[in-house]
Design a protein around this motif. Structure first.
Motif, short mmCIF file in Angstrom:
data_model
loop_
_atom_site.label_atom_id
_atom_site.label_comp_id
_atom_site.label_asym_id
_atom_site.label_seq_id
_atom_site.Cartn_x
_atom_site.Cartn_y
_atom_site.Cartn_z
N HIS A 32 -6.34 -9.54 -70.98
CA HIS A 32 -6.67 -11.01 -70.87
C HIS A 32 -7.86 -11.56 -71.42
CE1 HIS A 32 -6.97 -14.97 -69.54
NE2 HIS A 32 -5.72 -15.23 -69.46
N ASP A 33 -8.97 -10.95 -70.77
CA ASP A 33 -10.24 -11.43 -71.13
C ASP A 33 -11.01 -10.49 -72.12
OD1 ASP A 33 -9.77 -13.36 -68.79
OD2 ASP A 33 -10.60 -11.74 -67.56
N HIS A 34 -10.44 -9.57 -72.39
CA HIS A 34 -11.51 -8.59 -73.29
C HIS A 34 -10.97 -8.27 -74.59
CE1 HIS A 34 -13.02 -8.16 -68.88
NE2 HIS A 34 -13.97 -8.63 -69.58
N CYS A 35 -9.63 -8.39 -74.73
CA CYS A 35 -8.98 -7.89 -76.16
C CYS A 35 -9.00 -9.07 -76.97
CB CYS A 35 -7.56 -7.37 -75.62
SG CYS A 35 -6.89 -6.54 -77.43
N VAL A 36 -9.76 -8.56 -78.18
CA VAL A 36 -10.03 -9.76 -79.26
C VAL A 36 -9.03 -9.50 -80.28
CG1 VAL A 36 -11.64 -10.59 -80.91
CG2 VAL A 36 -12.31 -9.76 -78.36
N ARG A 37 -8.50 -8.50 -80.74
CA ARG A 37 -7.99 -8.38 -82.07
C ARG A 37 -6.84 -7.24 -81.78
NH1 ARG A 37 -5.32 -8.77 -86.27
NH2 ARG A 37 -6.21 -9.26 -88.35
N HIS B 174 -3.81 -18.31 -73.18
CA HIS B 174 -3.87 -17.88 -74.91
C HIS B 174 -3.38 -16.55 -74.96
CE1 HIS B 174 -6.95 -14.43 -74.21
NE2 HIS B 174 -7.37 -15.24 -73.08
N TYR B 175 -3.37 -16.37 -76.26
CA TYR B 175 -2.76 -14.84 -76.91
C TYR B 175 -4.00 -14.13 -77.28
CZ TYR B 175 1.61 -17.29 -76.12
OH TYR B 175 2.72 -17.95 -75.59
N ILE B 176 -3.68 -13.24 -78.34
CA ILE B 176 -4.83 -12.42 -79.11
C ILE B 176 -4.62 -12.38 -80.58
CG2 ILE B 176 -5.56 -9.74 -79.36
CD1 ILE B 176 -4.31 -9.55 -76.24
N ALA B 177 -5.50 -12.56 -81.40
CA ALA B 177 -5.39 -12.55 -82.87
C ALA B 177 -4.90 -11.15 -83.05
CB ALA B 177 -7.00 -12.59 -83.28
N SER B 178 -4.05 -11.34 -84.13
CA SER B 178 -2.98 -10.01 -84.54
C SER B 178 -2.35 -10.18 -85.69
CB SER B 178 -1.94 -10.04 -83.40
OG SER B 178 -1.26 -8.57 -83.62
N THR B 179 -2.37 -8.89 -86.29
CA THR B 179 -1.46 -8.70 -87.53
C THR B 179 -0.14 -7.73 -86.99
OG1 THR B 179 -3.38 -8.77 -88.95
CG2 THR B 179 -1.26 -7.70 -89.89
#
Length: 386
Positions: free
Chosen positions: A176-181, A214-219
């Protein structure tokens, strides 16, 4: 640096506090065997490092794109592109997405120069980069390694996220707090994508990643790892030690609807701010409008233009523009579209290196998707240094 005739391109950002980031793309001549193409990429990469004055130990991350991973994995594993230097590990991603127009291997590399960096390999899949009090976790080639052809996309996705969360937890972090992408690769995306999405959403719900947080930026894109029965694999980037005000989320709802409106869970973009710069992690972005509708069906160039307009809109709240992009990764469903797409990008964004690969997007009507990382100036001495 842009040496199109030699298949090398690079963009660098030097911040006010002295640290320089370099993004390097390397392509291979298409008229050689795989072994010779691999050697050509190795030589060109070494040439690029010399031209930029980079010590090989400044390498942090490399992604190797190949055309046929099951038959090419042994040669790639023996290459210096994936091997650590003594005391200087590098996070290496390997994905089957054929480089276009027709080569068998290409490279995206990331180097950090001018900062005191300590790198530790936590496991074969995780490298921790410690810099100015922050810890940057690069996680690559996360997959089930399945020998069972009936394990579902849902089960594989859940297991992959569990592995990432276990490593984050061991380092005092969390999703939740640390994964960016994240970059999620799905074999036969037209079939298995929705299973991955369902499992990811379930993981996020349990971790408090919701429409209200929020979510996480992703492809999420078609690609494959080096295990025959794996249908999902993933790379991820996390930052531990951030203060909360460093992370913000990039959207423009006049251009694109929230992803939850069509039952997927990712951020359009995530911004990480530092004292002298900001990183804009742009998720895979296609030709979509504010209602979630595919725009310009059947017209790849019009879809490319709309995708770039969407990226520009995503960047704007973070005080960045397309000119700040360090590179573009461009995914094409139909390889026959490559010549026109390449020419159009060269005309529209001549200074931004673009690596074009074959990768079907999550809806068949989307012919193209783009992503990348923007690095722009920031002036906030109260924030941590990069």
């Amino acid at each position: 640096m842009h040496m199109a005739t030699t298949g090398i391109a690079a963009r660098s950002f030097r911040g006010a506090l002295g640290t320089t980031e370099h993004y390097i793309t390397v392509e291979a001549p298409a008229d050689l065997s795989f072994a010779d193409q691999l050697r050509a990429v190795e030589r060109r990469y070494a040439d690029a490092q010399r031209a930029l004055g980079l010590d090989p130990e400044t390498a942090v991350f490399r992604r190797v794109f190949v055309s046929d991973v099951l038959n090419q994995i042994a040669a790639v594993q023996a290459s210096p592109l994936v091997q650590d230097l003594p005391g200087s590990p590098v996070a290496v991603s390997l994905v089957q997405q054929q480089p276009l127009p027709g080569s068998k291997v290409a490279l995206l590399a990331y180097h950090v120069d001018g900062a005191a960096v300590a790198k530790r390999r936590l496991s074969p899949n995780h490298v921790l980069v410690e810099q100015n009090g922050l810890r940057h976790l690069w996680s690559t080639r996360l997959c089930a390694g399945s020998a069972d052809p009936v394990v579902s996309a849902e089960a594989q996705t859940g297991g992959i996220f569990d592995a990432l969360m276990a490593t984050l937890s061991a380092e005092g972090g969390n999703l939740h707090d640390h994964c960016v992408r994240t970059w999620i690769y799905v074999k036969d995306v037209d079939v298995f994508y929705h299973g991955m999405v369902r499992s990811r959403t379930a993981v996020f719900d349990r971790q408090g990643l919701t429409a209200d947080t929020h979510y996480i930026a992703s492809t999420g894109i078609e690609g494959a790892c080096a295990h025959q029965y794996d249908v999902v694999s993933m790379d991820a980037y996390s930052v531990l030690g951030m203060v909360p005000e460093q992370m913000s989320f990039l959207n423009d709802f006049d251009y694109m609807c929230p992803t939850r409106d069509y039952n997927v869970t990712f951020e359009r973009g995530t911004r990480i701010a530092y004292a002298d710069r900001a990183h804009g992690f742009i998720s895979g972005t296609a030709s979509i409008d504010k209602t979630g509708r595919v725009v310009h069906p059947g017209d790849v160039i019009a879809q490319l233009d709309r995708a770039l307009e969407n990226v520009e809109a995503i960047l704007k709240p973070g005080a960045a523009t397309l000119a700040d992009m360090t590179h573009l990764l461009v995914y094409l469903r139909d390889t026959a579209d490559h010549p026109r797409v390449e020419a159009h990008l060269a005309e529209r964004l001549p200074e931004v290196p673009a690596l074009i690969v074959r990768g079907a997007v999550c809806r068949p009507e989307w012919l193209i998707e783009v992503e990348g990382i923007a690095v722009s100036k920031n002036d906030d001495p109260a924030l941590p240094r990069f």
